[in-house]
Design a protein around this motif. Sequence first.
Motif, PDB file in Angstrom:
ATOM      1  N   LEU A 104       0.814  -1.217   0.000  1.00  0.00           N
ATOM      2  CA  LEU A 104       0.000   0.000   0.000  1.00  0.00           C
ATOM      3  C   LEU A 104       0.847   1.267   0.000  1.00  0.00           C
ATOM      4  N   GLY A 105       2.164   1.100  -0.035  1.00  0.00           N
ATOM      5  CA  GLY A 105       3.048   2.257  -0.126  1.00  0.00           C
ATOM      6  C   GLY A 105       3.665   2.717   1.171  1.00  0.00           C
ATOM      7  N   PHE A 106       3.396   2.015   2.276  1.00  0.00           N
ATOM      8  CA  PHE A 106       4.018   2.363   3.545  1.00  0.00           C
ATOM      9  C   PHE A 106       5.481   1.935   3.548  1.00  0.00           C
ATOM     10  N   ARG A 107       6.302   2.660   4.255  1.00  0.00           N
ATOM     11  CA  ARG A 107       7.620   2.169   4.630  1.00  0.00           C
ATOM     12  C   ARG A 107       7.390   1.220   5.806  1.00  0.00           C
ATOM     13  N   THR A 108       8.144   0.161   5.910  1.00  0.00           N
ATOM     14  CA  THR A 108       7.826  -0.848   6.915  1.00  0.00           C
ATOM     15  C   THR A 108       9.058  -1.325   7.672  1.00  0.00           C
ATOM     16  N   CYS A 109       8.794  -1.824   8.870  1.00  0.00           N
ATOM     17  CA  CYS A 109       9.812  -2.473   9.687  1.00  0.00           C
ATOM     18  C   CYS A 109       9.159  -3.667  10.363  1.00  0.00           C
ATOM     19  N   THR A 110       9.645  -4.875  10.047  1.00  0.00           N
ATOM     20  CA  THR A 110       9.168  -6.078  10.729  1.00  0.00           C
ATOM     21  C   THR A 110       9.968  -6.206  12.022  1.00  0.00           C
ATOM     22  N   PHE A 111       9.281  -6.061  13.129  1.00  0.00           N
ATOM     23  CA  PHE A 111       9.892  -5.792  14.427  1.00  0.00           C
ATOM     24  C   PHE A 111      10.287  -7.057  15.169  1.00  0.00           C
ATOM     25  N   ARG A 112      11.451  -6.984  15.794  1.00  0.00           N
ATOM     26  CA  ARG A 112      11.867  -7.982  16.778  1.00  0.00           C
ATOM     27  C   ARG A 112      11.802  -7.312  18.145  1.00  0.00           C
ATOM     28  N   PRO A 113      11.129  -7.939  19.125  1.00  0.00           N
ATOM     29  CA  PRO A 113      10.933  -7.286  20.419  1.00  0.00           C
ATOM     30  C   PRO A 113      12.190  -7.320  21.295  1.00  0.00           C
ATOM     31  N   ASP A 114      13.186  -6.594  20.861  1.00  0.00           N
ATOM     32  CA  ASP A 114      14.412  -6.467  21.652  1.00  0.00           C
ATOM     33  C   ASP A 114      15.083  -5.165  21.232  1.00  0.00           C
ATOM     34  N   GLY A 115      16.243  -4.885  21.792  1.00  0.00           N
ATOM     35  CA  GLY A 115      16.938  -3.649  21.453  1.00  0.00           C
ATOM     36  C   GLY A 115      17.230  -3.526  19.975  1.00  0.00           C
ATOM     37  N   ALA A 116      17.506  -4.655  19.325  1.00  0.00           N
ATOM     38  CA  ALA A 116      17.806  -4.615  17.891  1.00  0.00           C
ATOM     39  C   ALA A 116      16.596  -4.151  17.098  1.00  0.00           C
ATOM     40  N   GLY A 117      15.390  -4.537  17.532  1.00  0.00           N
ATOM     41  CA  GLY A 117      14.186  -4.094  16.837  1.00  0.00           C
ATOM     42  C   GLY A 117      14.009  -2.596  16.909  1.00  0.00           C
ATOM     43  N   CYS A 118      14.264  -2.036  18.090  1.00  0.00           N
ATOM     44  CA  CYS A 118      14.146  -0.582  18.248  1.00  0.00           C
ATOM     45  C   CYS A 118      15.204   0.138  17.436  1.00  0.00           C
ATOM     46  N   ASP A 119      16.396  -0.398  17.401  1.00  0.00           N
ATOM     47  CA  ASP A 119      17.451   0.239  16.617  1.00  0.00           C
ATOM     48  C   ASP A 119      17.170   0.158  15.127  1.00  0.00           C
ATOM     49  N   ALA A 120      16.483  -0.889  14.686  1.00  0.00           N
ATOM     50  CA  ALA A 120      16.097  -0.974  13.274  1.00  0.00           C
ATOM     51  C   ALA A 120      15.141   0.156  12.925  1.00  0.00           C
ATOM     52  N   VAL A 121      14.236   0.479  13.841  1.00  0.00           N
ATOM     53  CA  VAL A 121      13.331   1.614  13.617  1.00  0.00           C
ATOM     54  C   VAL A 121      14.129   2.907  13.578  1.00  0.00           C
ATOM     55  N   ARG A 122      15.026   3.086  14.543  1.00  0.00           N
ATOM     56  CA  ARG A 122      15.841   4.311  14.577  1.00  0.00           C
ATOM     57  C   ARG A 122      16.652   4.451  13.290  1.00  0.00           C
ATOM     58  N   ARG A 123      17.179   3.349  12.796  1.00  0.00           N
ATOM     59  CA  ARG A 123      18.002   3.391  11.586  1.00  0.00           C
ATOM     60  C   ARG A 123      17.168   3.812  10.376  1.00  0.00           C
ATOM     61  N   GLN A 124      15.946   3.277  10.276  1.00  0.00           N
ATOM     62  CA  GLN A 124      15.102   3.645   9.142  1.00  0.00           C
ATOM     63  C   GLN A 124      14.690   5.112   9.196  1.00  0.00           C
ATOM     64  N   LEU A 125      14.657   5.661  10.390  1.00  0.00           N
ATOM     65  CA  LEU A 125      14.319   7.072  10.542  1.00  0.00           C
ATOM     66  C   LEU A 125      15.546   7.978  10.470  1.00  0.00           C
TER      67      LEU A 125
END
Length: 207
Positions: free
Chosen positions: A177-198
């Motif tokens: 649908l055109g969203f940017r996405t992050c498939t999350f892992r519930p740990d520090g690495a998951g949060c850092d993946a979000v930070r990296r995409q931003l």
Amino acid sequence: MAQEEKIRNVVFDLGGVVIGRGYDRAGGGLDEFGFLQGDRPFPDYWRRYDLGTASRAEVVRAVADEHGLSLEQAAARLDRLMALFDPFDETVELIGELDEAGYGLYVLSNMPEEFMTYVERLDVLRHFDGLVISSRVHLAKPDPRIFALLGERYGVVPGQTLFVDDKPSNTEAAARLGFRTCTFRPDGAGCDAVRRQLGLVSGEEER
């Protein structure tokens, strides 16, 4: 090549991203709900529970019949499942950072009404600008209509929005649908993946 739009909003799933279940505190006895882990198909009664079209009594009866429990046992296990919700500290910290940085923050979650009522007591929800909950709108991910409703209700533009969910079936639907996405892992690495995409952390700065 067209330049990517700036990400202005972050949309979070709840279960498995913002909150999780403390199965280490469960002491066993919750195998009936194993389908909630991973990205597995839900039984019909739970799918309807998420959509707000099955009552608690129907779900209790279905769990009791499927697993040879009394109605009292099935109800108690459903209550225990709900009571195991706890916020992930790392995600709560991330959400606070994003709120302070000025991102629009939204929730898009498949969740039964009584579970959502329980979750609404959590302080982390104060950071969000809007919530779309499956049982309240009678639509559920990965149905494209619930993503469209998010946009209609809050003016969320897919190309300007990062959608964070722990289930690949949902992030894949959002990406189509055109969203940017992050498939999350519930740990520090998951949060850092979000930070990296931003663009808030580089690869070298990750934990």
